[in-house]
Design a protein around this motif. Structure first.
Motif: not given
Length: 403
Positions: A202-207, A209-212, A218-225
């Motif tokens: 994702g391209g979100g700048s915040e790592a 945030g409760a609003g996520a 979601p602007s950011r997510n964790l993925e296995y790669s």
């Protein structure tokens, strides 16, 4: 008679001693439950991150107006892992409890420096169970991973744990790795340890945030790669999705997965692969004429056809078998070349099979990774198509025939 009564009374008292089990109890409000542990090393200092559950925010309650985070991540530094974790006492209001640890995330730079010292601590710490999974943070420190909220689970470490389990069962490009398995691979001659990589998508700048948690996208997510490959305890390089699949095919670790094939008319067809089995045979009379043969058998179902193929013909079904044979064997052969030329290690554990099948030859080999570079590897894939679906002909073929 009096002696017998006295003896019985004494024995009864001794029998009651094990029942006094509440003297060392620990109340929930006295501990902080750690579900995620991040390990980074900067110079000669360890940087530790712990993800702690906030029990009041992850249990059903009537106070729906609370805005406290369901988990909290604390960070601390120390010269050793125990030193850094001990220093956590100045941050955490309660004693850290590691018995429910789910995920251990290791920063990539730390993995490249070597994991022998941190893994030694994890294996010695009696409070930790061995059922947690280990992953490597790709191109970033582990602390960044533990700061990202999960959009589907209030506890991100639990989300990573179940996500890896599901991916391992339904997709051949990840691998679950426990502490005992990792230590065994690192200490076994002729095998290379590996761990699944994790990155922030994702391209979100915040790592964090409760609003996520309340965002539809979601602007950011964790993925296995990808997969981090190790020579002993040091990370030496990465394998991509195809390379990870190759390892899982050869090591008989594929439970179920899906893939696509390129049709003769440049269309695509999707297949579901299951009941995969693999065997490795080592042939040769001495270390100079060794050859390795990997045999992989696959069953598949056809799940989607986006090309003009006549499914009523037996030759079409045979084409699917041959196309899967060619694709899977190509993935494995490419990874074999990559492991020999770029990584310089045996990522498949072929050396372990040499040791088991030809122990006398194995004892003639001084450096297996160097020997492996010149050992020919032959790949044999045999696929059988079981089902073609409830619709016999593809929509593309029906449209073409009707036109």
């Amino acid at each position: 008679m009096r002696f017998r009564r006295t003896l019985s009374a004494i024995l009864s008292l001794f029998a009651l001693v094990p029942l006094t089990g509440c003297w060392d109890r620990t109340e929930l409000n006295e501990i902080s439950i750690v579900v995620g542990l991040g390990i980074d090393r900067i110079g000669d200092t360890y940087h530790i991150s712990v993800q702690i559950v906030n029990p009041a925010e992850v249990t059903p309650k009537s106070n729906t107006g609370s805005r406290l985070a369901p988990v909290v991540t604390f960070e601390q530094e120390g010269k050793t892992l125990p030193d850094a974790i001990g220093r956590m006492s100045v941050l955490s209001p309660r004693r850290l409890q590691f018995s429910h640890l789910r995920m251990v995330v290791i920063g990539e730079q730390t993995a490249r420096q070597g994991l022998r010292k941190p893994l030694d601590y994890l294996s010695r710490y009696a409070e930790m169970r061995n059922d947690f999974y280990l992953v490597v943070a790709k191109n970033r420190p582990a602390s960044d991973i533990l700061k990202v909220y999960s959009p589907m689970d209030p506890i991100p470490a639990n989300n990573l744990y179940t996500k890896l389990q599901n991916s391992d069962k339904q997709w051949a490009a990840t691998s679950m790795m426990t502490l005992n398995e990792l230590l065994l691979d690192m200490e076994t001659e002729g095998a290379s340890a590996f761990m699944t990589g994790i990155q922030i998508a994702g391209g979100g700048s915040e790592a964090a945030g409760a609003g996520a948690q309340q965002q539809i996208a979601p602007s950011r997510n964790l993925e296995y790669s990808g997969t981090a490959m190790f020579d002993k305890d040091r990370l030496v390089g990465w394998l991509d999705e195809q390379g990870t699949k190759a390892i899982n095919y050869v090591t008989d670790s594929v439970k179920w997965t899906v893939g696509y094939l390129r049709c003769p008319d440049n269309g695509r067809a999707s297949v579901e692969l299951f009941n995969t089995h693999a065997k490795v045979k080592v042939r040769g009379s001495n270390k100079d004429d060794l050859s390795i043969h990997a045999y992989v058998t696959i069953e598949q179902d056809i799940s989607d056809i986006e090309c003009n193929l006549d499914m009523t013909k037996e030759s079409t079904v045979k084409w699917f078998d041959q196309a899967t044979n060619k694709k899977v064997s190509g993935i494995i052969r490419t990874t074999v070349r990559d492991s020999k030329k770029r990584l310089g290690i045996d990522v498949f554990g072929f050396g372990r099979q040499v040791h088991r099948q030809h122990p006398k030859i194995w004892h003639q080999i001084k450096d297996w990774n160097e020997t492996y570079k010149d050992v020919p590897v032959y790949v044999h894939v045999d696929t059988t198509t079981r089902r073609i679906g409830t619709t016999q002909q593809s929509v593309t073929h029906q449209t073409s025939k009707g036109g």
